[in-house]
Design an enzyme around this catalytic site. Structure first.
Site, short mmCIF file in Angstrom:
data_model
loop_
_atom_site.label_atom_id
_atom_site.label_comp_id
_atom_site.label_asym_id
_atom_site.label_seq_id
_atom_site.Cartn_x
_atom_site.Cartn_y
_atom_site.Cartn_z
N ASP A 114 9.24 2.92 1.54
CA ASP A 114 8.05 3.61 2.02
C ASP A 114 7.94 3.33 3.52
OD1 ASP A 114 5.53 4.32 2.88
OD2 ASP A 114 4.52 3.70 1.04
N PHE B 29 0.85 -1.20 0.00
CA PHE B 29 0.00 0.00 0.00
C PHE B 29 0.88 1.24 0.00
CE2 PHE B 29 -2.51 3.42 1.90
CZ PHE B 29 -3.64 3.37 1.08
N LYS C 32 2.59 10.09 8.63
CA LYS C 32 1.92 9.56 9.83
C LYS C 32 2.49 10.08 11.14
CE LYS C 32 -0.32 5.48 7.93
NZ LYS C 32 -1.71 5.75 8.21
N1 PLP Z 1 2.28 4.33 2.45
C1 PLP Z 1 2.03 3.53 3.50
C2 PLP Z 1 2.98 2.42 3.82
C3 PLP Z 1 0.89 3.75 4.29
O1 PLP Z 1 0.65 2.93 5.33
C4 PLP Z 1 0.03 4.82 3.97
C5 PLP Z 1 -1.20 5.04 4.75
O2 PLP Z 1 -1.70 4.17 5.42
C6 PLP Z 1 0.33 5.63 2.87
C7 PLP Z 1 1.46 5.35 2.14
C8 PLP Z 1 -0.56 6.78 2.52
O3 PLP Z 1 -0.42 7.79 3.46
P1 PLP Z 1 -1.54 8.94 3.62
O4 PLP Z 1 -2.81 8.27 4.02
O5 PLP Z 1 -0.96 9.86 4.66
O6 PLP Z 1 -1.65 9.63 2.32
#
Ligand code: PLP
Length: 407
Positions: A227, A142, A256
């Protein structure tokens, strides 16, 4: 409560459904709903409120910054953003950090920045046909909901309704270094990976996977993009999860927990990759605004000052040990690291367990049919962790499917 939920349903698009609770306030690891009921917050707004709710240092930093200067746009610079970028690079220095930072509002936008950097890298700084034309990411991964981040997202149910995407992304099974090696060659622009797959159910790869990914990128020249939007800023007991394997990426994305509840993300690119963008290549009106930057600085300072990395590591073990010690037909085990865990169930009982936990005064998140995410504030105490594991057997009993013979 029911009135607010009805009004929510009438006013909002149905993409979230209607959340089960309306929260009114929080203090430390506790929150209260609009009816005054108290809960132990073991999800922290999806791994975000790292210092808990209403932390005095965060309240002071945000209040005084909003009173002084709330916004400049990128037409003007301001001290909090410079201090924050320097601070992040300082934390990464022990890992040979020679990076450059872009500040965004969210994780998705941090990944969009990383993707644009990788496209620029693949294009050979504007030269046509440099050949690095495709990307590799993991099945079930994700990376966000915008079209770029979504094209990299391996969760088919999220990605497929919005395709096709004008970008060649090849998905490999997560945790399989052989499959990754076979998928990445000299034509690959970048590999995007989470150190542990968060939204897939807090699924860690086998030991050595991240280091193997680093080596595969070194051998082929593909950019290694980590990520760490969910995993960084202390969640696993280290500032960054890549530090557990000493597998420093070329590009790192954060969000986050960085802002402790204020919206901020960051993309850090190391070495020559930090200079891939030319003036005008990327931007954001709100990204790195003074209030969010001041909040993030306070989060980093407080984590350091209050020893919250060590707290996340040790309370995380208390939590995991407590779950492991429970013998219950619905519970299979626990996975994850630090204060980022999944209680793994024997069947698709997670929504029922989430609801039973809520009834018992604990907020956790059914993130897969058989997995419950526990990602509390990094200030959680061992006593609070034990209060949850002590209550868990009765929560599981309450969630157990009722047989025909049961009353
Ligand atoms: N990347 C990862 C690993 C995530 O867990 C998330 C959100 O859960 C995102 C990207 C997307 O982040 P945002 O919801 O702040 O746009």
């Amino acid at each position: 409560m029911s009135d607010l939920r009805e009004r929510f349903e009438a006013a909002f698009m149905p993409n979230y459904g209607v959340p089960p609770l309306a929260l009114a306030r929080g203090e430390g690891c506790r929150v209260w709903d609009v009816d005054g009921r108290e809960y132990l917050d073991l999800i922290a707004g999806i791994a975000v409120t790292s210092l808990g709710h209403g932390h005095p240092a965060l309240v002071e930093a945000v209040s005084s910054q909003v009173a002084t200067l709330a916004h400049t746009s990128n037409l003007f610079l301001h001290e909090p953003e410079v201090l924050l970028a320097e601070r992040l690079l300082g934390l990464l220095n022990g890992d040979g950090g020679d990076g450059k930072v872009f500040l965004s509002n969210s994780g998705t936008e941090a990944n969009e920045c990383a993707l644009k950097l990788a496209i620029k890298y693949g294009n050979g700084r504007g030269r046509k046909h440099s050949g690095r034309s495709y990307f590799v990411a993991a099945e079930n991964g994700f990376h966000g909901r915008s079209m770029g981040a979504l094209s990299l997202t391996g969760k088919a149910a999220i990605r497929e309704p919005f395709g096709p995407y004008g970008i060649d992304v090849r998905f490999v099974p997560y945790g399989d270094a052989g499959a990754l090696k076979a998928a990445v060659d000299e034509n690959c622009a970048a590999v995007f990976l989470e150190p542990t797959q968060g939204e897939a159910g807090v699924v860690p790869p086998p030991d050595g996977y991240f280091a193997a990914a680093r080596a595969i990128c070194d051998a082929t020249g593909a950019l290694f993009v980590a990520d760490e939007i969910q995993s960084a800023i202390g969640r696993t007991g280290a500032w960054f999860a890549f530090q557990h394997e000493n597998a420093k990426p070329d590009v790192l994305t954060l969000a986050k927990g960085l802002g402790g509840g204020l919206p901020i993300g960051a993309c850090v690119a190391f070495g020559p990759h930090g200079d891939l963008f030319a003036k005008g290549d990327h931007g954001s009106t709100f990204g790195g605004n003074p209030v969010s930057a001041a909040a993030a600085l306070t989060v980093l300072t407080t984590i350091e000052k209050d020893g919250l990395l060590a707290n996340a590591a040790s309370v995380g073990e208390t939590l995991a040990d407590g779950i492991r010690a429970i013998d219950h037909p619905l519970l299979k085990g626990v996975r994850g690291r630090g204060l980022w865990r999944a209680a793994v169930l024997t069947g698709p009982h997670a929504p029922a367990v989430e609801a039973a936990a809520r009834d018992a005064g604990f907020l956790i998140n059914a993130l897969a049919p058989d997995a419950l995410r526990i990602a509390p504030p990094l200030i959680l105490t061992a006593g609070q962790a034990r209060s949850f594991t002590a209550a868990l057997p009765a929560i599981l009993d309450a969630a157990a499917p009722k047989t025909e013979n049961s009353a």
